[in-house]
Design a protein around this motif. Structure first.
Motif, PDB file in Angstrom:
ATOM      1  N   LEU A  66       0.794  -1.233   0.000  1.00  0.00           N
ATOM      2  CA  LEU A  66       0.000   0.000   0.000  1.00  0.00           C
ATOM      3  C   LEU A  66       0.827   1.285   0.000  1.00  0.00           C
ATOM      4  O   LEU A  66       0.264   2.365  -0.137  1.00  0.00           O
ATOM      5  N   TRP A  67       2.146   1.180   0.183  1.00  0.00           N
ATOM      6  CA  TRP A  67       2.959   2.383   0.381  1.00  0.00           C
ATOM      7  C   TRP A  67       2.774   3.413  -0.733  1.00  0.00           C
ATOM      8  O   TRP A  67       2.682   4.602  -0.483  1.00  0.00           O
ATOM      9  N   HIS A  68       2.709   2.979  -1.978  1.00  0.00           N
ATOM     10  CA  HIS A  68       2.616   3.915  -3.105  1.00  0.00           C
ATOM     11  C   HIS A  68       1.182   4.135  -3.585  1.00  0.00           C
ATOM     12  O   HIS A  68       0.970   4.757  -4.620  1.00  0.00           O
ATOM     13  N   ARG A  69       0.216   3.651  -2.824  1.00  0.00           N
ATOM     14  CA  ARG A  69      -1.182   3.867  -3.183  1.00  0.00           C
ATOM     15  C   ARG A  69      -1.697   5.054  -2.379  1.00  0.00           C
ATOM     16  O   ARG A  69      -1.792   4.993  -1.153  1.00  0.00           O
ATOM     17  N   ILE A  70      -2.001   6.123  -3.082  1.00  0.00           N
ATOM     18  CA  ILE A  70      -2.490   7.337  -2.418  1.00  0.00           C
ATOM     19  C   ILE A  70      -3.793   7.719  -3.119  1.00  0.00           C
ATOM     20  O   ILE A  70      -3.785   8.366  -4.161  1.00  0.00           O
ATOM     21  N   SER A  71      -4.911   7.300  -2.563  1.00  0.00           N
ATOM     22  CA  SER A  71      -6.199   7.514  -3.204  1.00  0.00           C
ATOM     23  C   SER A  71      -6.939   8.702  -2.603  1.00  0.00           C
ATOM     24  O   SER A  71      -6.721   9.055  -1.452  1.00  0.00           O
ATOM     25  N   GLY A  72      -7.829   9.265  -3.386  1.00  0.00           N
ATOM     26  CA  GLY A  72      -8.722  10.304  -2.899  1.00  0.00           C
ATOM     27  C   GLY A  72      -8.022  11.579  -2.469  1.00  0.00           C
ATOM     28  O   GLY A  72      -7.000  11.971  -3.023  1.00  0.00           O
ATOM     29  N   ALA A  73      -8.567  12.222  -1.437  1.00  0.00           N
ATOM     30  CA  ALA A  73      -8.068  13.525  -0.974  1.00  0.00           C
ATOM     31  C   ALA A  73      -6.595  13.519  -0.559  1.00  0.00           C
ATOM     32  O   ALA A  73      -5.890  14.502  -0.827  1.00  0.00           O
ATOM     33  N   PRO A  74      -6.067  12.456   0.070  1.00  0.00           N
ATOM     34  CA  PRO A  74      -4.650  12.494   0.461  1.00  0.00           C
ATOM     35  C   PRO A  74      -3.679  12.740  -0.699  1.00  0.00           C
ATOM     36  O   PRO A  74      -2.626  13.322  -0.517  1.00  0.00           O
ATOM     37  N   GLN A  75      -4.057  12.322  -1.920  1.00  0.00           N
ATOM     38  CA  GLN A  75      -3.148  12.573  -3.044  1.00  0.00           C
ATOM     39  C   GLN A  75      -2.998  14.069  -3.307  1.00  0.00           C
ATOM     40  O   GLN A  75      -1.921  14.530  -3.695  1.00  0.00           O
ATOM     41  N   PHE A  76      -4.052  14.827  -3.085  1.00  0.00           N
ATOM     42  CA  PHE A  76      -3.977  16.267  -3.323  1.00  0.00           C
ATOM     43  C   PHE A  76      -3.180  16.953  -2.211  1.00  0.00           C
ATOM     44  O   PHE A  76      -2.445  17.913  -2.468  1.00  0.00           O
ATOM     45  N   GLU A  77      -3.314  16.459  -0.990  1.00  0.00           N
ATOM     46  CA  GLU A  77      -2.515  16.984   0.115  1.00  0.00           C
ATOM     47  C   GLU A  77      -1.027  16.694  -0.124  1.00  0.00           C
ATOM     48  O   GLU A  77      -0.172  17.555   0.077  1.00  0.00           O
TER      49      GLU A  77
END
Length: 114
Positions: free
Chosen positions: A68-79
Motif C-alpha cells: 500500500l505504500w505507493h497507493r495514495i487515493s482520494g483527498a490524500p493525493q492532493f494533500e
C-alpha cells in the motif's frame, strides 16, 4: 542523488509527477530547502497508518505496508501533491477546491464524456 518520479498509483498521474519533479529539482539544486526531520515524521506517520490498516484487515503488517505504500487515493493525493509543490516552491499550482470534488465524481464525469 536520485529521485523516483511517478511511483504512486491510484492518483492523477501527470499533476503528481509534475509536483514530484518540481520538488526534486529544487532539492537537488538547493538541498537545505528540504526538511529532513519533517520528512522522517511523514514517513513514520504513514508507516503507522498503514500498519494500522494491515492490523484491522488481518493482513501481514510488513507485506501490507509494502503493497500500500505507493497507493495514495482520494483527498490524500492532493494533500501530498500540495506538499510537494510547496517543497518545489510552486505555490501557483496548489490544488483548488474544484479538483478534489471533480476527482470524487470521476466515474460520473467519465460516463458523461463517453
Amino acid at each position: 542523488s536520485m529521485a523516483f518520479i511517478g511511483l504512486p498509483n491510484h492518483i492523477v498521474p501527470f499533476a503528481l509527477c509534475e509536483a514530484q519533479a518540481a520538488a526534486a529539482i529544487r532539492v537537488f539544486g538547493n538541498p537545505e530547502t528540504f526538511n529532513t526531520e519533517q520528512a522522517k515524521e511523514w514517513i513514520r506517520a504513514r508507516n503507522k497508518h498503514l500498519l494500522d490498516v494491515a492490523c484491522r484487515s488481518g493482513g501481514d503488517g510488513s507485506r501490507t505496508v509494502c503493497r500500500l505504500w505507493h497507493r495514495i487515493s482520494g483527498a490524500p493525493q492532493f494533500e501530498y501533491r500540495d506538499e510537494l509543490l510547496r517543497i518545489g516552491g510552486v505555490d501557483k499550482w496548489l490544488t483548488d477546491d474544484l479538483l478534489p470534488a471533480m476527482y470524487d465524481e470521476k466515474v460520473v464525469l467519465r460516463e458523461e464524456w463517453m
